[in-house]
Enzyme design. Structure first.
Site, PDB file in Angstrom:
ATOM      1  N   LYS A 174      32.704  -7.066  28.139  1.00  0.00           N
ATOM      2  CA  LYS A 174      31.876  -6.513  27.031  1.00  0.00           C
ATOM      3  C   LYS A 174      30.523  -7.155  27.160  1.00  0.00           C
ATOM      4  O   LYS A 174      30.092  -8.008  28.010  1.00  0.00           O
ATOM      5  CB  LYS A 174      32.737  -7.088  25.838  1.00  0.00           C
ATOM      6  CG  LYS A 174      32.844  -8.471  25.498  1.00  0.00           C
ATOM      7  CD  LYS A 174      33.618  -8.609  24.321  1.00  0.00           C
ATOM      8  CE  LYS A 174      33.889 -10.185  24.021  1.00  0.00           C
ATOM      9  NZ  LYS A 174      34.563 -10.565  22.835  1.00  0.00           N
ATOM     10  N   TYR A 188       1.140 -20.776  20.694  1.00  0.00           N
ATOM     11  CA  TYR A 188       1.002 -20.227  19.338  1.00  0.00           C
ATOM     12  C   TYR A 188       1.238 -21.565  18.209  1.00  0.00           C
ATOM     13  O   TYR A 188       2.084 -22.287  18.544  1.00  0.00           O
ATOM     14  CB  TYR A 188       2.316 -19.217  19.049  1.00  0.00           C
ATOM     15  CG  TYR A 188       1.661 -17.963  19.326  1.00  0.00           C
ATOM     16  CD1 TYR A 188       0.929 -17.112  18.968  1.00  0.00           C
ATOM     17  CD2 TYR A 188       2.759 -17.393  20.483  1.00  0.00           C
ATOM     18  CE1 TYR A 188       0.659 -15.952  19.450  1.00  0.00           C
ATOM     19  CE2 TYR A 188       2.555 -16.054  20.870  1.00  0.00           C
ATOM     20  CZ  TYR A 188       1.801 -15.410  20.249  1.00  0.00           C
ATOM     21  OH  TYR A 188       1.134 -14.120  20.962  1.00  0.00           O
TER      22      TYR A 188
END
Length: 384
Positions: free
Chosen positions: A56, A275
């Site tokens: 999965k 940033y």
């Protein structure tokens, strides 16, 4: 390669020349030999059980199509979360059972379960009613019952009655029983023993195939192995136990996450980098920029220990992780060049360690490697 369901989001796969690989900004190496080795380790832990390989979430970020193609001759079946994942798995191989662990929320889905020969998991009595009304071909189904995780599953005291009801239906070909362990990856936690006792008590009068053990259960207790085991994380060479490396269990990591230096530059003392200016250069520094970021799957929130490997030497991450770039301090590295290869995790820098820096688990990091990162198979890619 088979045509795949266009609704399924796939990782990019790469079959490229050496020159093309050399032009990649970032990539994930998928070691087929390590994958085959890990399956042999699972067989040694649970020699009497069949393997239901958990693929999965795009095979935990490794590429569902790639992993299915590599191992379908080595394992006994596949476990997915969704119908779409199951359909993709079925289109790649048609010889192994496929079990959809959690997606069965509408009776109309029974048509796809039949069409693609996918086995649904029954975890509520409303689903039994849907099967009572089903007039298509009989299906093999799994009953999930709750042994103490308190997530999906019918109560244990209702298991025998529910199993008998399903076995009596003409729409059901075979019934199997499944449950899930909540704390098996926590050393010395006794709750796994309680769940095992609940499992044994509820299923003692039932004659059918059963499954309980996840990766941690496989390693921890042979009493949990039953007819089918469901390896997920250990299939990909990562230990399910915090603080216990894969080497202690003889697993080999399947994924190495790589990127390239796209710039190397000098930065003066006391200058902000990245940033928000949360990091300032403590002296004149040499900064390298890596072509990888949280848009590719690297965790944005990571502590001061975080680093990468460049030419076998660790380089500390400086400043915030950007969407497409990471800045690192390479002041003490010699003669680096644009295009140099960087290891984000892999040999010499295990994903478990990166997960600690991000205060998360290896599962999450692997699953978050995005579809824009090509997966490149290495090693002997033959089946089994």
């Amino acid at each position: 390669m088979p045509i795949v369901n266009p609704d399924v989001k796939l990782s990019l796969t790469a079959t490229r020349s050496s020159r093309e690989n050399g032009l990649l900004r970032a990539w994930a190496l998928i070691d087929s030999q390590a994958l085959h080795h890990n399956i042999s380790v699972i067989r040694k832990f649970a020699p009497r059980s069949r393997i239901l390989a958990v693929i999965k979430a795009d095979a935990y970020g490794h590429g569902l199509a790639i992993i299915t193609e590599l191992i379908y001759k080595q394992v006994d079946g596949f476990a997915v979360a969704t119908l779409a994942e199951g359909i993709l798995c079925r289109q790649i191989q048609n010889c192994r059972p496929v079990v959809a662990l959690s997606e069965f929320w509408h009776p109309s889905q029974l048509a796809d379960f039949q069409k693609y020969d996918i086995q649904p998991v029954i975890h509520g009595h409303h689903q039994v009613g849907w099967l009572q009304s089903w007039s298509g071909d009989p299906l093999t189904v799994w009953i999930k019952f709750d042994t103490g995780m308190n997530r999906l599953g019918i109560p244990g005291q209702q298991l025998s009655e529910t199993c008998a009801s399903l076995q009596a239906l003409p729409s059901v070909k075979a019934v199997r029983v499944i449950s899930h362990l909540a704390n098996a990856d926590v050393p010395d936690d006794r709750y796994t023993d309680r769940q095992l006792e609940n499992f044994e008590s509820a299923s003692s009068s039932i004659q059918c195939e059963m499954s309980l053990a996840n990766s941690a259960g496989i390693i921890r207790s042979k009493d949990t192995h039953k007819h089918w085991v469901r390896p997920g994380l250990m299939l990909y060479g990562v230990s399910p136990f915090a603080g216990v490396g894969q080497g202690n269990i003889n697993l080999k990591p399947v994924m190495q996450l790589k990127a390239r230096l796209i710039s190397v530059k000098a930065v003066d003392k006391n200058q902000p980098i990245g940033y928000g200016g949360i990091y300032r250069s403590h002296s004149r520094m040499c900064i390298a920029i890596i072509g990888f970021g949280y848009g590719d799957g690297y965790p944005r929130n990571i502590d001061a220990r975080a680093c990468v490997l460049i030419r076998g030497k660790r380089a500390s991450i400086t400043g915030r992780i950007s969407m497409d770039m990471i800045t690192v301090d390479v002041t003490d590295h010699c003669a680096l060049e644009v295009g140099d290869e960087v290891t984000l995790w892999g040999e010499g820098l295990p994903v478990e360690e990166v997960a600690e820096w991000a205060q998360t688990i290896p599962y999450e990091l692997l699953c978050k490697v995005t579809a824009r990162i090509p997966r490149i198979v290495t090693g002997d890619a033959k089946h089994g």
